[in-house]
Design a protein around this motif. Sequence first.
Motif, PDB file in Angstrom:
ATOM      1  N   VAL A   1      30.433  29.825  43.212  1.00  0.00           N
ATOM      2  CA  VAL A   1      29.661  31.070  43.410  1.00  0.00           C
ATOM      3  C   VAL A   1      29.620  31.434  44.901  1.00  0.00           C
ATOM      4  CG1 VAL A   1      27.381  32.140  43.139  1.00  0.00           C
ATOM      5  CG2 VAL A   1      28.333  30.781  41.294  1.00  0.00           C
TER       6      VAL A   1
ATOM      7  N   PHE B   1      30.963  34.983  46.664  1.00  0.00           N
ATOM      8  CA  PHE B   1      30.221  35.886  47.568  1.00  0.00           C
ATOM      9  C   PHE B   1      30.934  36.043  48.914  1.00  0.00           C
ATOM     10  CE2 PHE B   1      26.483  35.131  44.726  1.00  0.00           C
ATOM     11  CZ  PHE B   1      26.244  36.467  44.439  1.00  0.00           C
TER      12      PHE B   1
ATOM     13  N   ASN C   1      36.017  41.220  51.563  1.00  0.00           N
ATOM     14  CA  ASN C   1      36.755  42.357  50.990  1.00  0.00           C
ATOM     15  C   ASN C   1      35.851  43.536  50.619  1.00  0.00           C
ATOM     16  OD1 ASN C   1      39.494  41.101  50.861  1.00  0.00           O
ATOM     17  ND2 ASN C   1      38.416  39.668  49.536  1.00  0.00           N
ATOM     18  N   ILE C   2      34.679  43.619  51.214  1.00  0.00           N
ATOM     19  CA  ILE C   2      33.713  44.649  50.808  1.00  0.00           C
ATOM     20  C   ILE C   2      34.277  46.075  51.005  1.00  0.00           C
ATOM     21  CG2 ILE C   2      32.418  44.933  53.006  1.00  0.00           C
ATOM     22  CD1 ILE C   2      30.607  44.340  49.728  1.00  0.00           C
ATOM     23  N   ASN C   3      35.168  46.205  51.977  1.00  0.00           N
ATOM     24  CA  ASN C   3      35.757  47.536  52.232  1.00  0.00           C
ATOM     25  C   ASN C   3      36.756  47.979  51.172  1.00  0.00           C
ATOM     26  OD1 ASN C   3      34.417  48.475  54.503  1.00  0.00           O
ATOM     27  ND2 ASN C   3      35.687  47.260  55.890  1.00  0.00           N
ATOM     28  N   SER C   4      37.180  47.036  50.336  1.00  0.00           N
ATOM     29  CA  SER C   4      38.123  47.419  49.261  1.00  0.00           C
ATOM     30  C   SER C   4      37.384  47.996  48.046  1.00  0.00           C
ATOM     31  CB  SER C   4      38.969  46.223  48.840  1.00  0.00           C
ATOM     32  OG  SER C   4      38.190  45.311  48.099  1.00  0.00           O
TER      33      SER C   4
ATOM     34  N   LYS D   1      35.643  50.545  45.865  1.00  0.00           N
ATOM     35  CA  LYS D   1      35.704  52.007  45.773  1.00  0.00           C
ATOM     36  C   LYS D   1      34.397  52.531  45.205  1.00  0.00           C
ATOM     37  CE  LYS D   1      40.653  51.949  45.639  1.00  0.00           C
ATOM     38  NZ  LYS D   1      41.562  51.024  45.038  1.00  0.00           N
TER      39      LYS D   1
ATOM     40  N   LYS E   1      33.562  53.298  41.567  1.00  0.00           N
ATOM     41  CA  LYS E   1      33.531  52.193  40.589  1.00  0.00           C
ATOM     42  C   LYS E   1      32.161  51.520  40.610  1.00  0.00           C
ATOM     43  CE  LYS E   1      37.980  52.427  39.746  1.00  0.00           C
ATOM     44  NZ  LYS E   1      39.187  51.769  39.547  1.00  0.00           N
TER      45      LYS E   1
ATOM     46  N   GLU F   1      37.622  46.764  33.115  1.00  0.00           N
ATOM     47  CA  GLU F   1      37.615  46.819  34.590  1.00  0.00           C
ATOM     48  C   GLU F   1      37.712  45.414  35.187  1.00  0.00           C
ATOM     49  OE1 GLU F   1      37.114  49.146  37.175  1.00  0.00           O
ATOM     50  OE2 GLU F   1      37.733  50.705  35.760  1.00  0.00           O
TER      51      GLU F   1
ATOM     52  N   LYS G   1      41.078  43.900  34.127  1.00  0.00           N
ATOM     53  CA  LYS G   1      42.184  44.837  34.430  1.00  0.00           C
ATOM     54  C   LYS G   1      43.098  44.993  33.208  1.00  0.00           C
ATOM     55  CE  LYS G   1      41.165  45.693  38.754  1.00  0.00           C
ATOM     56  NZ  LYS G   1      40.368  46.898  38.929  1.00  0.00           N
ATOM     57  N   LYS G   2      42.454  45.326  32.107  1.00  0.00           N
ATOM     58  CA  LYS G   2      43.200  45.537  30.865  1.00  0.00           C
ATOM     59  C   LYS G   2      42.746  46.847  30.234  1.00  0.00           C
ATOM     60  CE  LYS G   2      43.867  40.710  29.509  1.00  0.00           C
ATOM     61  NZ  LYS G   2      45.171  40.540  30.047  1.00  0.00           N
ATOM     62  N   PRO G   3      43.611  47.486  29.463  1.00  0.00           N
ATOM     63  CA  PRO G   3      43.182  48.708  28.774  1.00  0.00           C
ATOM     64  C   PRO G   3      42.100  48.403  27.735  1.00  0.00           C
ATOM     65  CG  PRO G   3      45.562  48.389  28.618  1.00  0.00           C
ATOM     66  CD  PRO G   3      45.001  47.147  29.190  1.00  0.00           C
TER      67      PRO G   3
ATOM     68  N   SER H   1      41.735  49.319  24.705  1.00  0.00           N
ATOM     69  CA  SER H   1      42.282  48.952  23.391  1.00  0.00           C
ATOM     70  C   SER H   1      42.682  47.475  23.363  1.00  0.00           C
ATOM     71  CB  SER H   1      43.483  49.833  23.070  1.00  0.00           C
ATOM     72  OG  SER H   1      44.428  49.748  24.116  1.00  0.00           O
TER      73      SER H   1
ATOM     74  N   VAL I   1      41.457  44.170  20.998  1.00  0.00           N
ATOM     75  CA  VAL I   1      42.422  43.288  20.311  1.00  0.00           C
ATOM     76  C   VAL I   1      42.164  41.837  20.712  1.00  0.00           C
ATOM     77  CG1 VAL I   1      44.889  42.696  20.138  1.00  0.00           C
ATOM     78  CG2 VAL I   1      44.193  45.088  20.118  1.00  0.00           C
TER      79      VAL I   1
ATOM     80  N   ARG J   1      38.961  48.661  56.618  1.00  0.00           N
ATOM     81  CA  ARG J   1      39.309  49.503  55.473  1.00  0.00           C
ATOM     82  C   ARG J   1      40.806  49.878  55.461  1.00  0.00           C
ATOM     83  NH1 ARG J   1      35.552  52.038  52.215  1.00  0.00           N
ATOM     84  NH2 ARG J   1      33.899  51.593  53.696  1.00  0.00           N
TER      85      ARG J   1
ATOM     86  N   PHE K   1      43.260  47.674  53.513  1.00  0.00           N
ATOM     87  CA  PHE K   1      43.326  47.880  52.057  1.00  0.00           C
ATOM     88  C   PHE K   1      44.089  49.166  51.725  1.00  0.00           C
ATOM     89  CE2 PHE K   1      39.528  45.349  52.888  1.00  0.00           C
ATOM     90  CZ  PHE K   1      39.839  44.219  52.142  1.00  0.00           C
TER      91      PHE K   1
ATOM     92  N   TYR L   1      46.548  50.449  35.101  1.00  0.00           N
ATOM     93  CA  TYR L   1      46.142  49.250  34.357  1.00  0.00           C
ATOM     94  C   TYR L   1      45.293  49.595  33.132  1.00  0.00           C
ATOM     95  CZ  TYR L   1      41.390  49.387  36.302  1.00  0.00           C
ATOM     96  OH  TYR L   1      40.106  49.758  36.620  1.00  0.00           O
ATOM     97  N   LYS L   2      44.744  50.833  33.149  1.00  0.00           N
ATOM     98  CA  LYS L   2      43.933  51.240  32.010  1.00  0.00           C
ATOM     99  C   LYS L   2      44.785  51.646  30.808  1.00  0.00           C
ATOM    100  CE  LYS L   2      39.783  52.705  34.401  1.00  0.00           C
ATOM    101  NZ  LYS L   2      38.954  53.851  34.804  1.00  0.00           N
TER     102      LYS L   2
END
Lengths: 194, 279
Positions: free
Chosen positions: A55, A59, A65-68, A70, A73, A162, A165-167, A169, A173, B21, B24, B91-92
Motif C-alpha cells: 500500500v 501511494f 505520477n499525480i500529474n498523469s 486526467k 476521470k 477503467e 483497462k478493459k471494455p 462488455s 464476460v 506534466r 506524460f 481500450y474501452k
Amino acid sequence: MDIREIEQKNDEEIVEFVAKDKNVFGVLIRRYEEKLIRYVRRIGGGTRESVEDVVQNIFIKAYVNINSFKKDKKFSGWIYRIAHNECIDHWRRTKKYLANVSIEENVKLVAILSDNNDISEEISNADDAESIKMAMGKLPLKYREILVLRFMEDKSYEEIGEILKKPVSTVGVVLRRAKHKFKNILIIQDNELR
Amino acid sequence: MSLDKKILNRIKEENIKIKPRWMFALKDFSFELLAAILIAVGSVSVGLIINFIAKSQGKFSVFSFPYFWIIILAISLLGIYKSLMKAELFYKFRFAFVAITIVLVNSLFGLFVFASGSAEKIEEKLEEIPAYGKILPITVEKYTEETKSKQDEYESGKTKKNNNNNKKESEKDNDKKSENEDEEDEYGESDGVILSEGDSMEDGAGKEEYDEYDKDKKDEYDEDNEDGYNEEEDKHNKNEEKDDKDDYNKDKKYGENEKNRNGDKNEGENSDEYDDEEN
C-alpha cells in the motif's frame, strides 16, 4: 489553503493542490488507506506488514505520477489501477500464489456470492470457510480480482473497466467466467472431500 | 505511526519528486506518433502489395508474392494496436472492433497510396537501393522477361559454340583431305575423279564424275551455309575446287599422253573440243 478546507473538497479537486503542497497528499492517503489495504489483502493476501508495504508503494507511485491523472476521470478508478498494477508486480516479485487470503475476507465474499443465484447452491454445499478459502486460493488472479472489485468494493462495470483497462462488455464476460470457475472449483473440492 | 505520516516522511526523506506534466504528455504523444508512423508504413505496404498485384495482372505464384511487405504490414498492424493501447486510446472498445478499424484504416490509406500513383513512385525509389533488389518481389512478367533474356543468351552462346565446333570439324576434314591429296600426288590419282585403267577422257566419263563430285561439294557447302557462314571454310572450299580442277587437268594430260601413245589423232581433237568447253 488550510488542510481542513481542503478536506471538504472532492478527490479530483484535491489532486490539483498536491503539486503545490506535499501535505495535501496526506488527505488522499487517509481517504484511501483502509480501502486499499482491504483490496490488497483480498486480492493478494499476505501478512499485515507485507500488505502495508504494498500500500505504501501504491501511494508513492500515485504521488510521483499525480500529474498523469486526467481531471475528467475518477480519482478512485485511477488509484485502484495503480493498486492493481502494484499487486501484480508484487505477486510476480514474490512469486507466491494468492492462497493466504484471510478467512474473514473469504467468508464475506462467500456471503455476497451466496446471494448470487448462479453459485448459491455450491456455496451452501461447501462444508466450511476453509474449503471456500482453498477454492479462492485456486482461483486465478484475474477472476479473483474482478470478483473482489464487483462484490466487495461495489464497483460498477464502467469503473472496473477503467481499473482493468478493459471494455465494459469484456468485464461482464470475465465476471461470468469467474463465477463459473469458482463454482467448478467448489464442486471438484466437494467431490474430493467425499 | 499512522500510514499517511509514514508515507509523507518517506517522501521527504527520500526526496521523492512529482514527475512533470510534460513527461506524460510527451509519452502519450510519442505513442500516438508511433501509431501514426506505423499507419503510414502499413498503408505504404498495402499500396505496394496492391501495386504488385495490379502490375502482375493477377499472374503471380506463391513464390513470387511480396512476402516482405506482408511481414512489414503484419508488424505495423501489431505495432499500431500496441501503441494505441499504450496511449490508453481505444481500450474501452473490444479487440475485434479495434483490429477491424486498424485494418480498414490501413486498407483505405493503402488504396489511396496506390490510386495516387505514390506506390509506383515509392517502388521506383526503393529499386534504386541495391539491398532492396535482393528482397524485391519478382512479378511474373519480370520473371518471364528475365528468363527469356537468359534463354536467348544461352542459345546465342550455344550457336557460337556450334560454329566453333563446325570450324573445328571442317578443319579436321580439311586436314584429312589434304592427307588424301598428298597420297594422291604420290600415286597420281584424284579422290574426286578416279580414272580407271580402261577409262578414257574421250567418252566424257571423267567429266561426268567431276560434275557429280562438284555437285556433292556444292550440296555440302550449302548444308554448311545453313548452319552458319564460315569464311575460312569457304576459302578452303574454293582452294579445294581449284585443286580439283588442277587434278582434272592433270588427268586430262594423262589421257592425252595415253592417246598419243596409241597414235589416235581424232581422239586428241575431241579432247581439245572438251577442253574448249571447259575453258
